[in-house]
Each structure stands twice: as C-alpha cells, then as structure tokens.
Design an enzyme around this catalytic site. Structure first.
Site: not given
Length: 427
Positions: A13-14, A16, A40-41, A223, A238
């Site tokens: 969640d950074e 990406k 998710g992106h 991730q 994960t």
C-alpha cells in the site's frame, strides 16, 4: 535500455500504482510477477481514479503492453470483471498478455481460504479470503490448475478431481461443509475459456525478446517486502515473493537482465491485516494519518493500521532487494505536524538494534526508538522541484534517504499523476 523492478519497501500500500503509472508512458511493458487480486493499486489520472486489483498499472498507459506473469495467481472472474470495468470507461485493454503458466484461483480456493481463517479464530493470519494462499499451496503441492488447462477439457477435469479428492475430505470431516462438485467447478472454469483465450501467450519468451531488443520492461510487485513469504514477518505474510528475486521467477527472466530495483516508501508506515508493527499508533496521530492519507485498503476496504516512518525496515528492504532507488510517496500527508517522529532503531529487552531482528519473537517485542524531526505547515502539493519544498520538508526527505540506504529519486506530493517531484530519472 533498462529492465526495472518496482516493489513495495514496507508492508504494501505504498503507492506502487502511482509510481508505475508515472513510468508507464516511458516503458514498453509493465509486468505483474506475483500475487493475485489481494493487491490493490489506486491510480489517479486527471480527475479519474482507477482501482486496480489484478491488472498491471500499465494498462492505463496507451503505448504500454500490460503483462500478467507466470508467478501470478489469476481469478478468471475477477480478471474479466476488471477488464469489463475499464472497457466501459473507455480504456483499451486489447494489449493485455496473460501467461499460460499462471495458476488459477478457483471457487474452492476461496471457500477454503475463508473457512480456514474463521476456524483459526484468534490465530488467524488476516488474509483477504480471496483464495490466494490455497491457490499457491496447490501450485507447490503440484495439484494446481493453470491458465492453459482451460483449453483442454479432459486435462482440466482430471486436475480438478485430483485437487478435490483431499479438499472435500477436509471440508466435510473437519469443517462440516458440503463437498464441492468437480463437474460444477469445471463448467464454471470452462465458461471463461473463450473470453480469456485471446489474451494468453508465452510471456516469458515475449519479455526476454523485448529486453534483448532494447525495449523497456518494468516488473511490478504486489504487496510489499515485509509481506514476502520468505523475507517478511512470517507467518503474517502473503503466499508469494514480492521482493526483487520474485521478478525473475515470476516473469521468467534472468537476474542479469535487471538493471534497477526501485523501492516504494510511504513517508510514514501502514499495514493491513494481523502481525507485528513496531511504530503502530493508537492515538489521534494514527487516526489523523489514516484520515488525511485515505488509508483504506483498495482491495479489501479495511482500515490500514498507521504508524510513523520506520527506518529499520527501510534499510532491511534495501538489503534484501538490492535497491538502487527509492520513490517516496505521500509526503503531503505529513503537512501540519509540528514535529515528526522517525523510528531509527528498536529496543528489545533493553538492547538497542538498528537491524531487523531475524527472530520472530524479538520482532514481536521490538519497541521503536524515535528521533524527532521538525515539521512544516506549508502546502507542498504544488511543488515541482525539490527546491520548492519547505526547508523542513527537504530536511525530512534527506534524513530518510540517509537512514534508508539508497537515494530518493522521486517524491509524491499529492495523489495526482502530475503531483510528483522527479529528482533523478529512473530511465
């Protein structure tokens, strides 16, 4: 021309998607090399926001070919739904390539994922319940179903029956659930075959040829580093390898072809799901980071756990990935704090360490050691160069760069595509 890996340097969640999209106009291929629709992106283009779960972010760049590599696990219903949603919004999805060697997520994988997680109770891992782990488990146990199996009904049926032999015993005798019909699963999967067939290709051959021809290939991890099944905070991880090495196995290219490895760092730290998180905040600051940063999972909608920047895990990410650059995101979220704590070390049973403990128990008991950096109150979302940032914001970035062990080559100062300061080109 380079082949680049772009990956999360924290717990995911950074941002990406923003980084990949920024590069998308300059690269020829963007490749997802691991994970599934548990990653998710969010990409903002103009006034349009796109939430991508399985598709590579490069699908939003007209000149780019998006690729789902062999290391990804694919839920065909999710894939087709995502494609349909983008097509309805006018996005051209015709260039997508899907590896025939990628494994499928079936309905029984999701059933097992949710059932097992409920059964674990307080010991649950915090999975998304989308079947990713069980699909990877079948892959390793050699009872998995691959995309290419959709096109041979006989082989598909044999593989489904083999996979369900044991699973139905577990569902019925351990979890008191009804057995799953192999015929129904086969019919469901075969219903996707014709819709997916046009996208399937030998992606390993295509990508290696592209690199040899001097085209730019960007490998996009899902991730983050601390969720890697080998190098993350096991077992709260994960089921694949988001780290740089995963790009080679998950896309079928050799390590000598990778020229740069870019780590995405959020200017603070977040995590979704269970597991240790030394800098996690349970006060008003944590709630402010969540609210201002919009820290809700793109895929799950769950609240992200929020905390201050952790330089220990940033250094660890640099080491295990061989990072050449960082992309620092969401610096604008920190505007308004008088001072900003940064974790520079851990204290474990009275001992101070600046390295990530390899022992799981030690990491669970690690207490953050903070240094406090002066904050800023000026709006930075319109900054176009590093010099446009307030002095204290510049000092914060430089301090994080020094602590993390690799140069910060780009800074996100807002969610928009154009709200990025590029210090050093990635290409």
């Amino acid at each position: 021309m380079p082949a680049l890996v772009l990956l999360g340097a924290q717990w995911g969640d950074e941002g990406k998607g923003k980084a990949t999209d920024l590069l998308g106009g300059s690269v020829d291929y963007v490749v997802r090399y691991q994970g599934g629709n548990n990653a998710g992106h969010t990409v903002v283009v103009g006034d349009q926001k796109y939430a991508l779960h399985l598709l590579p972010s490069g699908i939003l760049s007209p000149g780019c070919t998006p690729v789902i590599g062999n290391g990804v696990v694919v839920d065909p219903s999710v894939l087709l739904s995502e494609l349909s949603g983008l097509q309805e919004r006018g996005v051209d999805t015709s260039k997508l390539l899907v590896s025939g060697n990628a494994h499928l997520i079936t309905s029984y994988h999701a059933t097992l994922d949710k059932t097992t997680e409920r059964f674990l109770g307080k010991r649950r891992i915090g999975t998304t319940g989308r079947g990713i782990g069980p699909s990877y488990a079948d892959k390793i146990n050699r009872v998995g179903i691959r995309v290419q199996d959709l096109f041979d009904e006989s082989i598909l049926m044999q593989k489904i029956e083999a996979a369900l032999d044991f699973k139905n015993q577990v569902l019925a005798k351990l979890y008191n659930r009804r057995a799953i019909s192999a015929q129904q699963v086969a019919e469901e999967l075969l219903g996707y075959a014709e819709q997916i067939k046009g996208y399937v290709a030998d992606t390993t051959l295509i990508l290696n040829d592209a690199i040899d021809e001097g085209k730019v290939v960007l490998f996009e991890g899902g991730q983050g580093t601390l969720l890697d099944v080998d190098h993350g905070t096991y077992p709260f991880v994960t089921s694949s390898n988001p780290t740089a090495g995963g790009a080679c196995t998950g896309a079928g290219v050799g390590p000598t072809k990778i020229s740069r490895v870019i780590g995405i760092l959020k200017a603070y730290t977040t995590r979704v799901g269970a597991g240790p998180f030394p800098t996690e905040l349970f006060d008003d600051d944590g709630e402010a980071l969540r609210t201002i940063g919009g820290e809700f999972g793109v895929t799950t909608g769950r609240n992200r756990r929020c905390g201050w920047f952790d330089a220990v895990i940033a250094r660890y990410a640099t080491r295990v990935n061989g990072l050449t650059d960082f992309f620092l995101t969401k610096l604008d979220v920190l505007t308004g704090w008088e001072q900003i704590p940064v974790c520079v070390a851990y204290e474990i049973e009275g001992e101070r360490t600046t390295e990530l403990p390899y022992n799981q128990s030690d990491f669970h008991h690690a207490k953050p050691v903070y240094e406090y950096l002066p904050g800023w109150s000026e709006d930075i979302t319109k900054a176009k160069t590093f010099g446009d940032l307030p002095k204290n914001a510049q000092a914060y970035v430089k301090a994080l760069e020094e602590m993390s062990g690799a140069p910060i080559s780009a800074i996100g100062v807002g969610p928009g595509r154009d709200e990025t300061i590029e210090i050093n080109s990635f290409l």
